[in-house]
Enzyme design. Structure first.
Site, PDB file in Angstrom:
ATOM      1  CG  HIS A  60      38.987  58.251 -22.327  1.00  0.00           C
ATOM      2  ND1 HIS A  60      38.454  57.643 -21.211  1.00  0.00           N
ATOM      3  CD2 HIS A  60      40.034  57.488 -22.707  1.00  0.00           C
ATOM      4  CE1 HIS A  60      39.170  56.560 -20.935  1.00  0.00           C
ATOM      5  NE2 HIS A  60      40.132  56.436 -21.831  1.00  0.00           N
ATOM      6  CG  PHE A  74      43.440  49.002 -23.554  1.00  0.00           C
ATOM      7  CD1 PHE A  74      44.313  48.788 -22.510  1.00  0.00           C
ATOM      8  CD2 PHE A  74      43.019  50.301 -23.808  1.00  0.00           C
ATOM      9  CE1 PHE A  74      44.758  49.834 -21.734  1.00  0.00           C
ATOM     10  CE2 PHE A  74      43.461  51.357 -23.041  1.00  0.00           C
ATOM     11  CZ  PHE A  74      44.332  51.133 -21.993  1.00  0.00           C
ATOM     12  CG  HIS A  79      41.146  61.019 -24.779  1.00  0.00           C
ATOM     13  ND1 HIS A  79      42.042  61.373 -23.790  1.00  0.00           N
ATOM     14  CD2 HIS A  79      41.571  59.828 -25.268  1.00  0.00           C
ATOM     15  CE1 HIS A  79      42.971  60.422 -23.690  1.00  0.00           C
ATOM     16  NE2 HIS A  79      42.715  59.493 -24.583  1.00  0.00           N
ATOM     17  CG  LEU A 103      42.858  59.278 -19.499  1.00  0.00           C
ATOM     18  CD1 LEU A 103      41.564  59.131 -20.260  1.00  0.00           C
ATOM     19  CD2 LEU A 103      44.049  59.102 -20.442  1.00  0.00           C
ATOM     20  NE  ARG A 115      39.893  54.914 -25.167  1.00  0.00           N
ATOM     21  CZ  ARG A 115      41.155  55.311 -25.223  1.00  0.00           C
ATOM     22  NH1 ARG A 115      41.507  56.297 -26.027  1.00  0.00           N
ATOM     23  NH2 ARG A 115      42.071  54.723 -24.480  1.00  0.00           N
ATOM     24  CD  GLN A 137      38.774  57.931 -28.510  1.00  0.00           C
ATOM     25  OE1 GLN A 137      39.907  58.024 -28.046  1.00  0.00           O
ATOM     26  NE2 GLN A 137      38.358  56.879 -29.180  1.00  0.00           N
ATOM     27  CD  GLU A 164      39.651  51.588 -23.533  1.00  0.00           C
ATOM     28  OE1 GLU A 164      39.493  52.719 -24.021  1.00  0.00           O
ATOM     29  OE2 GLU A 164      39.805  50.578 -24.231  1.00  0.00           O
ATOM     30  NE  ARG A 197      43.635  57.504 -30.023  1.00  0.00           N
ATOM     31  CZ  ARG A 197      43.810  57.083 -28.765  1.00  0.00           C
ATOM     32  NH1 ARG A 197      44.148  55.823 -28.519  1.00  0.00           N
ATOM     33  NH2 ARG A 197      43.625  57.915 -27.744  1.00  0.00           N
TER      34      ARG A 197
END
Lengths: 246, 578
Positions: free
Chosen positions: B237, B115, B351, B247, B281, B235, B250, B393
């Site tokens: 995304h 990730f 996000h 979404l 991100r 954030q 990721e 994050r």
């Protein structure tokens, strides 16, 4: 394009009977049906009542009857239900539930039945360190059953409820299967009394309406039949008959 | 109606349910949720929950904590990040023991995948740290925790919307809620209250967030004088479905998916030579916007709604089927494409809130810059700011945050309520909440909320979005203040008491308007670029002046900014390159 949402409305505070109300909305065919409902709610009529949350088919809030079929408003695109300009889309609350208001239904009975099947892992003591071991094949055996979002589309679609409201229903039985088929679970005997009774697995008569309705593509009828076989096998081992009748 | 409990948990997502399980073992605990519990947005989390199990390659909690700190552009409180990374391992095993159906390795262990921003040995290369259940890890966590709540007979008040906090002299003694089914106002006296109300992506026009993500907890706290921390850090995304914002995990890139521009170029090679598509991100989202501005989007018209392609065609049908089935389904449903055959059109989508209600690592709310604990008040999950996410994050750390700090808060509450004084509710405890509802429903003519929500979301998206500058944000603030003024005249169209969703949406709009003001003010104040906060007029990180958490106090319709130090006791801040 424009579509007419023909929505069955009912407010117990003011209405003796449900009635249908039409709303004309300007929509993009690639939008979700939920987007059209939000358009009505925000800009035409704030009193229209429906549940919604995630808006992409994972939370289960906005199950309803759409042109006579059960499904999620956020997983249905306008173009799926309205092929031409000015088409009418009929929206009604789920069947087999008391209507609380407009498209909102009382799901307490649905969740009560869900709890009946003990929808949690009943396992031996976990290993002192690390995880329970489970092979990829064992994991795949119950994979699609873990998809369930408890939206209750299947409960509305199942014809058995018309005559047998005590039936546990497809969602609860899928949840039972999800654990019974899990190699870590030891709960068959604890779940047997609720599964092996007239309102349990035997009430399912393979109409497949649940499977057709499921927005998460769970092979519900197949899983119920697998559950029937597990119950039958256990009763055979016990030297006891099953209990399909009153 | 009056109820009394030891503990009241507001919200039934991952953190709320975990806290309820822990608190409920030893105290009289109730969960108040505006949705049915399993409808929470935790269920939409896809890719995984990170923990240095080392099941498929060498990994250590220390590396995880470092990645978290660096990913957050050094605005993370470092001891808190260590706590999270260390407790991650047992947290994941506990979930597995409760039945969470993780994907498995060939030898039957929990499988792990890559990730963004998660690396081996302090940044050397991507590491497989994300434990996952296909691409519905959040759904499985939510289901598993709800199943345990059923087993342990946790008490739920479903479809109760909390609208106020009862707080007097730094002592919390309960909440006020509206019951959707009847419209009745209920007061809940409690020794401890935990807010676990989730995020507030509905501030923005295009978001991955649920309609329910309206920041109810933070807004209620702000109106009661509690500061909100780091609210400028929001954030985006990188990969939402173009137009809809849904979404696309990721995990698609974690499994090898590649972002491409109109010439088919893997453009992330230019922005992040080391981690490429698996950069954090904030970096990927900015890189996409830079490509669009340069005319490298798929249409090439330099408009902000141009898009890029996420290419998963080379992953193979088997990987898509077993590891990314929901993504495959979303693409079919909403785009009419098969990701095994065609690239996915994507665009950044609002996000996750890094900021929120300030807490310590026990979930206790901190009421000022000195860290004074508000007795009996807790917050956890996305609505809280511990701070383990800092300025940005990392993917998979949100589910981890829920589980680790949900459990910690629940345990602390169980201990706290044993000796805490019984709550005292004054006769007028519900007065302010009742007055708000009375105004919205008094039958006077007034505008409806729909247009206000639309305007706010557009302002926030266009002027307080990925790239920011003072002029645009000043203009946005002016618009937001005007919307606040108009909100005072807003009235419901629905005159019924039972199932008045119109009323609840207007309450949510009030919460969002308060948070929009705070977010835009905090963003205008921070004159640097750090993590997700990118100022065109201040493009560099400025540790001399801005290595500090912001605190925003809502005072009437003004926002007063304060600050507090960041815990940098483990790793010295360094330039952030990937």
């Amino acid at each position: 394009m424009q579509v007419t949402l023909k929505i069955r409305r009912y407010n117990p505070e003011t209405d003796d009977q449900p009635y249908y109300q039409d709303y004309l909305v300007e929509v993009d065919p690639n939008e979700r049906l939920l987007d059209a409902l939000m358009e009505v709610k925000r800009f035409q009529d704030g009193s229209l009542a429906f549940r919604k949350s995630c808006a992409h088919g994972v939370c289960g809030s906005d199950a309803m009857r759409i042109n006579g079929r059960d499904g999620l408003a956020c997983k249905t695109l306008i173009k799926d239900v309205a092929t031409e300009d000015k088409a009418t889309v009929v929206l009604e609350p789920l069947r087999h539930f008391p209507v609380q208001r407009d498209l909102i239904v009382d799901q307490s009975e649905f969740f009560r039945k869900y709890r009946e099947v003990k929808p949690f892992l009943i396992a031996d003591a976990p290993p002192a360190a690390g995880e329970f071991r489970q092979s990829q094949e064992q994991r795949l055996r119950f994979d699609d059953a873990t998809n369930c979002i408890l939206c209750a589309s299947c409960y509305s679609a199942c014809p058995m409820f018309d005559e047998h409201p005590e039936f546990l229903g497809p969602a609860a039985l899928v949840q039972a299967f999800r654990f019974l088929a899990d190699s870590r679970d030891r709960g068959l005997d604890q779940r047997l009394p609720v599964l092996d009774q007239p309102g349990g697995v035997w009430r399912c008569q393979n109409h497949f309406q649940c499977t057709l309705a499921c927005p998460r593509s769970i092979l519900i009828t197949k899983r119920i039949n697998e559950t029937k076989r597990m119950v039958q096998k256990r009763r055979d081992e016990q030297g006891e008959p099953t209990h399909p009748n009153e | 109606m009056l109820h009394a409990f030891d503990a009241v948990i507001v919200g039934s997502g991952g953190s709320g349910l975990y806290a309820a399980l822990e608190a409920g073992r030893q105290s009289r605990t109730a969960v108040l949720s505006k949705l049915y519990p399993i409808r929470s947005h935790t269920g939409a989390a896809q890719g995984g929950i990170s923990a240095a199990l080392g099941n498929v390659e060498d990994d250590r909690p220390e590396w995880h904590a470092f990645d978290t700190v660096k990913g957050g552009d050094y605005l993370v409180d470092q001891q808190a990040a260590r706590t999270m990374a260390e407790e991650a391992i047992q947290a994941v095993y506990d979930l597995e023991h409760w039945g969470l159906p993780f994907n498995r390795t060939a030898d039957g262990r929990i499988d792990q995948r890559r990730f963004g921003g998660h690396t081996r040995n302090f940044g050397e290369a991507p590491v497989r740290r994300a434990c996952y259940a296909a691409d519905r890890t959040g759904h499985m966590i939510l289901q598993t925790l709800y199943q345990q709540c059923i087993k342990n007979q946790v008490a739920f008040f479903d479809e109760f919307q909390v609208i106020d906090l009862i707080l007097d002299q730094n002592q919390c003694s309960g909440v006020v809620a509206v019951e959707l089914a009847t419209g009745a106002i209920h007061s809940f006296a409690a020794k401890a209250v935990l807010f676990a109300t989730g995020g507030f992506g509905r501030l923005f026009k295009v978001t991955s967030n649920a309609h329910a993500n309206t920041g109810d907890g933070p807004a209620i706290c702000a109106r009661r004088g509690i500061p909100l921390e780091d609210m400028e850090f929001y954030q985006f995304h990188p990969t939402g479905i173009k137009g809809l914002g849904i979404l696309i995990s990721e995990a698609v890139r974690g499994e090898g998916g590649i972002l491409r521009n109109r010439s088919g170029e893997r453009f992330m090679e230019r922005y992040s030579p080391n981690l490429v598509d698996l950069a954090p991100r904030d970096i990927v989202a900015r890189s996409i916007m830079t490509e669009l501005r340069a005319g490298n989007g798929i249409r090439g018209d330099r408009r902000i709604d141009d898009y890029v392609h996420l290419d998963a065609t080379h992953l193979g049908a088997e990987t898509l089927r077993t590891k990314l089935p929901d993504i495959t389904s979303f693409c079919r449903t909403y785009l009419g494409i098969d990701p095994a055959l065609a690239p996915i059109p994507v665009l950044p989508t609002a996000h996750y809130a890094m900021g929120g209600i300030p807490t310590d690592i026990h979930g206790r709310v901190l009421g000022d810059a000195r860290g004074t604990v508000v007795d009996g008040l807790y917050a956890v999950g996305e609505c809280a700011c511990v701070s383990v996410h800092g300025a940005n994050r990392l993917g998979t750390n949100s589910l981890l945050d829920l589980v680790v700090f949900g459990r910690r808060a629940g345990r602390h509450i169980a201990a706290y309520v044993k000796d805490a004084p019984p709550p005292r509710l004054g006769a007028d405890a519900a007065a302010q909440a009742s007055a708000w509802i009375a105004r919205l429903t008094d039958g006077k003519p007034g505008p409806h909320g729909g247009h206000l929500a639309d305007r706010m979301q557009t302002l926030m998206m266009q002027q307080v979005g990925i790239y920011r500058n003072a002029a645009a944000m000043r203009q946005a603030l002016e618009g937001l203040r005007e919307l606040h003024g108009r909100y005072r005249d807003v009235r419901v169209q629905d005159r019924s008491r039972a199932f008045n969703t119109d009323l609840l949406e207007l309450i949510e709009l009030g919460n969002l308007l308060d948070l929009s003001l705070i977010t835009a003010s905090a963003a205008l104040t921070r004159e640097e670029s750090r993590g997700a906060h990118s100022r065109e007029d201040f493009p560099d990180r400025d540790d001399v002046n801005w290595l500090k958490h912001s605190l925003a106090y809502l005072e009437q319709e003004q926002v007063r900014m304060d600050a507090k130090p960041v815990d940098v006791s483990v790793w010295e801040p360094k330039p952030r390159t990937y």
